[in-house]
Design a protein around this motif. Structure first.
Motif, mmCIF file in Angstrom:
data_model
loop_
_atom_site.group_PDB
_atom_site.id
_atom_site.type_symbol
_atom_site.label_atom_id
_atom_site.label_comp_id
_atom_site.label_asym_id
_atom_site.label_seq_id
_atom_site.Cartn_x
_atom_site.Cartn_y
_atom_site.Cartn_z
ATOM 1 N N GLY A 29 -2.823 -2.080 3.275
ATOM 2 C CA GLY A 29 -1.467 -1.634 2.987
ATOM 3 C C GLY A 29 -0.683 -1.141 4.175
ATOM 4 O O GLY A 29 0.361 -0.512 4.004
ATOM 5 N N SER A 31 1.578 -2.336 6.578
ATOM 6 C CA SER A 31 2.417 -3.476 6.950
ATOM 7 C C SER A 31 2.886 -3.395 8.393
ATOM 8 O O SER A 31 3.029 -4.426 9.066
ATOM 9 N N ASP A 61 7.731 -7.555 2.879
ATOM 10 C CA ASP A 61 7.249 -6.284 2.330
ATOM 11 C C ASP A 61 7.984 -5.087 2.926
ATOM 12 O O ASP A 61 8.231 -4.090 2.235
ATOM 13 N N ARG A 226 0.473 -3.056 0.105
ATOM 14 C CA ARG A 226 1.698 -2.261 -0.054
ATOM 15 C C ARG A 226 2.444 -2.614 -1.340
ATOM 16 O O ARG A 226 2.870 -1.733 -2.082
ATOM 17 N N GLU A 230 3.268 -0.094 -4.541
ATOM 18 C CA GLU A 230 4.641 0.135 -4.998
ATOM 19 C C GLU A 230 4.793 -0.208 -6.474
ATOM 20 O O GLU A 230 5.428 0.530 -7.232
#
Length: 242
Positions: A29, A31, A61, A226, A230
């Motif tokens: 996760g 990014s 992302d 990620r 979310e």
């Protein structure tokens, strides 16, 4: 000659190492770190479709987290540019074709109504082409399902505007949305976002029990990337409101 071969082998190993580091960062996760490694891999080989696809994914992302609308749009445009470069480097690959569709979806968030309609048509066309290239590609089914859901959700005024002034869109269908997202969960049951988005469609269709079951399945399905984190955060808020 041997020295040239050694240099080429070293460069290839370095590119592979950066790609591996980028993929590892993506899975956990991170990014920003993934972006850094994929950019390094691109510098070593600007035509490597894996590096280009990795960059498209990270810019997509990260677009939601930029401080201004202009920056969010710039990141979405970069995602589209890298997706198209990956497609040119490796034509007719389902991942790259679908990545173009997803990038257009991101770009449409920061566009006017006429651009949104134009991009919406492209999204469906590319998602359907990705599905044709790989009928077992769960994310192609997902995007087609999500597209149908979003079109059905257009309110009357927006639908009228689209039809009268912008040439209309293909009709959306809740049944199609459910069928495509269910197929995504069947093909890739370990992806939490398939379950979460299927839950939203069931909620809109007036089936709260199925919606809740899908959301809970999504929340309890592991995922550290990620976009997964979310999606889980959003659905926790939806469940808290119930």
């Amino acid at each position: 000659m041997i020295r040239c071969l050694l240099l080429l082998a070293t460069a290839a190993w370095a590119a592979g190492s950066e790609l591996d580091l980028g993929r590892q960062a993506q899975l956990r996760g991170d990014s920003e770190d993934a972006l850094r490694h994929f950019l390094a891999a691109e510098r070593q080989d600007p035509t490597d479709p894996a590096a280009l696809q990795g960059l498209a994914r990270q810019y997509s992302d990260l677009s939601d987290f930029q401080p201004t609308t202009a920056e969010r749009r710039r990141y979405a445009q970069l995602a589209l540019d890298y997706s198209e470069r990956a497609d040119r480097a490796q034509p007719n690959h389902a991942d790259h074709v679908l990545s173009i569709a997803i990038a257009y979806g991101k770009l449409s968030l920061y566009s006017d109504i006429s651009e949104k309609v134009k991009y919406s048509r492209v999204i469906l066309e590319d998602a359907e082409r990705a599905e044709q290239l790989d009928p077992k590609y769960a994310w192609a089914h997902h995007v087609i399902g999500r597209w149908n859901y979003e079109v059905v959700r257009l309110n009357g005024a927006a639908r009228l505007l689209v039809r009268w002034f912008l040439g209309g869109l293909p009709p959306g269908s809740l049944d199609k949305a459910i069928a495509e997202l269910k197929e995504a969960t069947r093909l890739e049951p370990g992806e939490p976002v398939h379950w979460i988005d299927l839950g939203y469609v069931y909620a809109y269709a007036g089936d709260p029990a199925q919606a809740r079951a899908c959301w809970l399945r999504g929340l309890h399905t592991p995922g550290t990337q990620r976009y997964q984190l979310e999606a889980k955060a959003h659905v926790r808020k939806a469940l808290a409101r119930d």
